[in-house]
Enzyme design. Structure first.
Site, short mmCIF file in Angstrom:
data_model
loop_
_atom_site.label_atom_id
_atom_site.label_comp_id
_atom_site.label_asym_id
_atom_site.label_seq_id
_atom_site.Cartn_x
_atom_site.Cartn_y
_atom_site.Cartn_z
N ASN A 9 0.86 -1.17 0.00
CA ASN A 9 0.00 0.00 0.00
C ASN A 9 0.90 1.23 0.00
OD1 ASN A 9 -1.85 2.02 0.45
ND2 ASN A 9 -2.25 1.47 2.59
N TRP A 10 0.96 1.89 -1.15
CA TRP A 10 1.88 3.04 -1.27
C TRP A 10 1.32 4.30 -0.61
CZ3 TRP A 10 4.28 3.13 -6.89
CH2 TRP A 10 4.98 1.93 -7.10
N LYS A 11 0.05 4.29 -0.25
CA LYS A 11 -0.61 5.47 0.35
C LYS A 11 -0.40 6.69 -0.55
CE LYS A 11 0.30 3.36 4.77
NZ LYS A 11 0.27 3.50 6.22
N HIS A 94 -9.27 0.83 5.09
CA HIS A 94 -7.98 1.10 5.73
C HIS A 94 -8.19 2.03 6.93
CE1 HIS A 94 -3.88 2.40 6.43
NE2 HIS A 94 -3.51 1.31 5.79
N GLU A 96 -6.60 4.48 7.97
CA GLU A 96 -6.43 5.92 7.69
C GLU A 96 -7.71 6.48 7.06
OE1 GLU A 96 -2.76 5.47 5.55
OE2 GLU A 96 -1.80 4.86 7.41
N GLU A 166 -5.23 -5.29 10.66
CA GLU A 166 -4.19 -4.27 10.85
C GLU A 166 -4.45 -3.53 12.16
OE1 GLU A 166 -2.29 -3.03 6.91
OE2 GLU A 166 -4.09 -1.83 7.15
N GLY A 172 2.51 1.99 10.72
CA GLY A 172 3.43 3.12 10.55
C GLY A 172 4.13 3.55 11.83
N SER A 212 3.64 -2.46 10.29
CA SER A 212 5.10 -2.43 10.46
C SER A 212 5.76 -3.77 10.13
CB SER A 212 5.46 -1.96 11.87
OG SER A 212 4.98 -0.64 12.10
N GLY A 233 2.95 -1.25 4.29
CA GLY A 233 2.96 0.18 4.00
C GLY A 233 4.38 0.66 3.72
N GLY A 234 5.04 1.18 4.75
CA GLY A 234 6.35 1.81 4.59
C GLY A 234 7.36 0.96 3.83
C1 PEP Z 1 -0.60 -0.08 6.06
O1 PEP Z 1 -0.66 1.10 5.76
O2 PEP Z 1 -1.51 -0.84 5.69
C2 PEP Z 1 0.54 -0.55 6.82
C3 PEP Z 1 0.51 -1.77 7.29
O3 PEP Z 1 1.58 0.33 7.00
P1 PEP Z 1 3.01 0.01 7.67
O4 PEP Z 1 3.51 -1.26 7.06
O5 PEP Z 1 3.85 1.19 7.32
O6 PEP Z 1 2.77 -0.12 9.13
#
Ligand code: PEP
Length: 249
Positions: A9-11, A94, A96, A166, A172, A212, A233-234
């Site tokens: 997920n590049w957000k 998600h 966010e 999640e 994040g 993470s 994500g990251g």
């Molecule tokens: C996400 O945004 O779905 C996510 C899991 O982010 P991260 O891996 O950065 O925690």
């Protein structure tokens, strides 16, 4: 048959040039993997990503969509529009979107129905906040989230649903649920699904973990019996890290 999936997920990251660069780096890394691999760039870069990844093992997916097919919804994008450019999978729910755009269970149920009506596959995200876990309500919160948005679906529709647990406190933040915490919750989710729809259906739904995930912890998390992959994500913004996670299977 439940599948192993790693989705990035590049957000709201990567402009056109950065998207092109990351995609060519990903193409250099790609090998035949046991897992299905997906990336979710921003809306503006979906067409280019689909073109660049045609005939590749990497599926391009969307981060969100509206429930309506078209109309006066300024700034929104529909399932029909996504399908028209070759995007067949969408992330919904998600944390966010829930936190910053007020997406609640009722709205998400409408989005789920709209995506399924267009034969899209859905990666449906949910997870508890830190206070829910600290007060011991994490299972109740997760149960409510999946029941309200998904439990009206028929058995057949579940073939198009991938679940992504999640925990909000792990997204994040660099703080990951321990492999045992992830396994316990995934087993709980599968049990809840089995009670509603039977063990066969529950066994066939992929449940991803997100929060993470990094190359250093992916292997241990993915080795758990009820963890079928990850939403990343990251670490998905770096081609080498992302494929180290894919190859953790
Ligand atoms: C996400 O945004 O779905 C996510 C899991 O982010 P991260 O891996 O950065 O925690």
């Amino acid at each position: 048959m439940r599948k192993q999936i790693v989705a990035g997920n590049w957000k709201m990251n990567n402009d056109l040039k950065q998207t092109q660069t990351l995609i060519s780096e990903l193409k250099n890394q790609v090998q035949t993997s046991m897992a299905e691999v997906m990336i979710a760039p921003t809306f503006t870069n979906l067409v280019g990503a689909c073109d660049a990844l045609q005939n590749s093992e990497i599926e391009v997916i969307a981060q969100n969509m509206h429930f309506a097919e078209n109309g006066a919804y300024t700034g929104e994008v529909s399932a029909t529009m996504l399908k028209s450019i070759g995007v067949n999978t969408v992330i919904l729910g998600h944390s966010e979107r829930r936190a910053y755009f007020n997406e609640n269970d009722e709205l998400l149920a409408k989005k789920v129905d709209a995506a399924l009506a267009k034969n899209m596959r859905i990666i449906f995200c949910f997870g508890e906040e830190l206070q829910d876990r600290n007060s011991g309500h994490h299972e109740a919160v997760v149960e409510r989230q999946i029941k309200k948005a998904l439990f009206h679906l028929s058995g057949e529709a579940w073939g198009s649903i991938v679940l992504a647990y999640e925990p909000v406190w792990a997204i994040g933040t660099g703080e990951t649920a321990s492999p045992d915490q992830a396994q316990d919750m995934h087993a709980f989710i599968r049990k809840t699904l089995a009670e509603e729809h039977g063990q066969d259906l529950a066994n066939n739904v992929s449940i991803l973990y997100g929060g993470s995930v990094k190359p250093a912890n992916a292997n241990e998390i993915f080795s758990k019996a009820d963890v079928d992959g990850g939403l990343i994500g990251g670490a998905a913004l770096n081609a080498e890290h992302f494929f180290d996670i894919v190859n953790a299977f």
